[in-house]
Design a protein around this motif. Sequence first.
Motif, PDB file in Angstrom:
ATOM      1  N   TYR A 286       0.837  -1.207   0.000  1.00  0.00           N
ATOM      2  CA  TYR A 286       0.000   0.000   0.000  1.00  0.00           C
ATOM      3  C   TYR A 286       0.868   1.250   0.000  1.00  0.00           C
ATOM      4  N   GLU A 287       0.420   2.251  -0.774  1.00  0.00           N
ATOM      5  CA  GLU A 287       1.123   3.537  -0.791  1.00  0.00           C
ATOM      6  C   GLU A 287       0.313   4.541   0.001  1.00  0.00           C
ATOM      7  N   PHE A 288       1.016   5.322   0.810  1.00  0.00           N
ATOM      8  CA  PHE A 288       0.333   6.288   1.672  1.00  0.00           C
ATOM      9  C   PHE A 288       0.380   7.687   1.072  1.00  0.00           C
ATOM     10  N   GLN A 289      -0.767   8.323   1.048  1.00  0.00           N
ATOM     11  CA  GLN A 289      -0.864   9.678   0.476  1.00  0.00           C
ATOM     12  C   GLN A 289      -0.844  10.744   1.571  1.00  0.00           C
ATOM     13  N   SER A 290      -1.130  10.351   2.818  1.00  0.00           N
ATOM     14  CA  SER A 290      -1.278  11.350   3.885  1.00  0.00           C
ATOM     15  C   SER A 290      -0.406  10.978   5.081  1.00  0.00           C
ATOM     16  N   GLU A 291      -0.403  11.886   6.051  1.00  0.00           N
ATOM     17  CA  GLU A 291       0.338  11.626   7.302  1.00  0.00           C
ATOM     18  C   GLU A 291      -0.627  11.234   8.419  1.00  0.00           C
ATOM     19  N   THR A 292      -1.862  10.959   8.080  1.00  0.00           N
ATOM     20  CA  THR A 292      -2.869  10.710   9.115  1.00  0.00           C
ATOM     21  C   THR A 292      -2.823   9.278   9.641  1.00  0.00           C
ATOM     22  N   ASP A 293      -3.380   9.106  10.824  1.00  0.00           N
ATOM     23  CA  ASP A 293      -3.620   7.763  11.363  1.00  0.00           C
ATOM     24  C   ASP A 293      -4.786   7.101  10.620  1.00  0.00           C
ATOM     25  N   THR A 294      -5.678   7.923  10.070  1.00  0.00           N
ATOM     26  CA  THR A 294      -6.911   7.426   9.436  1.00  0.00           C
ATOM     27  C   THR A 294      -6.658   6.558   8.210  1.00  0.00           C
ATOM     28  N   GLU A 295      -5.619   6.889   7.443  1.00  0.00           N
ATOM     29  CA  GLU A 295      -5.438   6.207   6.152  1.00  0.00           C
ATOM     30  C   GLU A 295      -5.289   4.692   6.310  1.00  0.00           C
ATOM     31  N   VAL A 296      -4.765   4.241   7.457  1.00  0.00           N
ATOM     32  CA  VAL A 296      -4.627   2.779   7.640  1.00  0.00           C
ATOM     33  C   VAL A 296      -5.993   2.086   7.633  1.00  0.00           C
TER      34      VAL A 296
END
Length: 166
Positions: free
Chosen positions: A120-130
Amino acid sequence: MCGIIGIASNKSVSSNIIQSLKKLEYRGYDSSGLIVLSKENTFDRARSVGKVINLEKNLNERKRKIRGKIGIAHTRWATHGEPSSINAHPHISKNNVSVVHNGIIENYIELKNKQLKQGYEFQSETDTEVIAHAIDFELQSKKSLLESVKEAVFALKGSYGLGIIS
Ligand code: GLU
């Protein structure tokens, strides 16, 4: 404190979503965003820092309007990741699932490391994206959305009110 809206209707929901977000403004927030499922069954998203009026302007200034009969939206009070349009919700995983979230995922670093290994690639710095990626992962094994959400939240530690579309 953030606010969450979800609308499923027989007509385009964007303007009702904006009106609903305005009703949640008293809770305090730093950014807002919405996503709808378009006629072509793809996601259409808009996010803005600051007041809901900025999101409304963002929508009004678009040549191609955001139209869809199902949508979710959010006013964010940042806990992980600075207030920015990239960190504003909704978050998306693989153009397959989108999430708005109220709360904090305490074990997000552990989950993020696992998901990075899963590709998975992460677009944000949030905890939510997981959360979005965890639901997408379950959807890949052909479970229903409800089953996938139930499975994904088992792994979450913390607090979460969620709005989800796929
Ligand atoms: N922890 C999430 C974030 O920082 C959600 C914050 C909220 O409840 O608005 O994006």
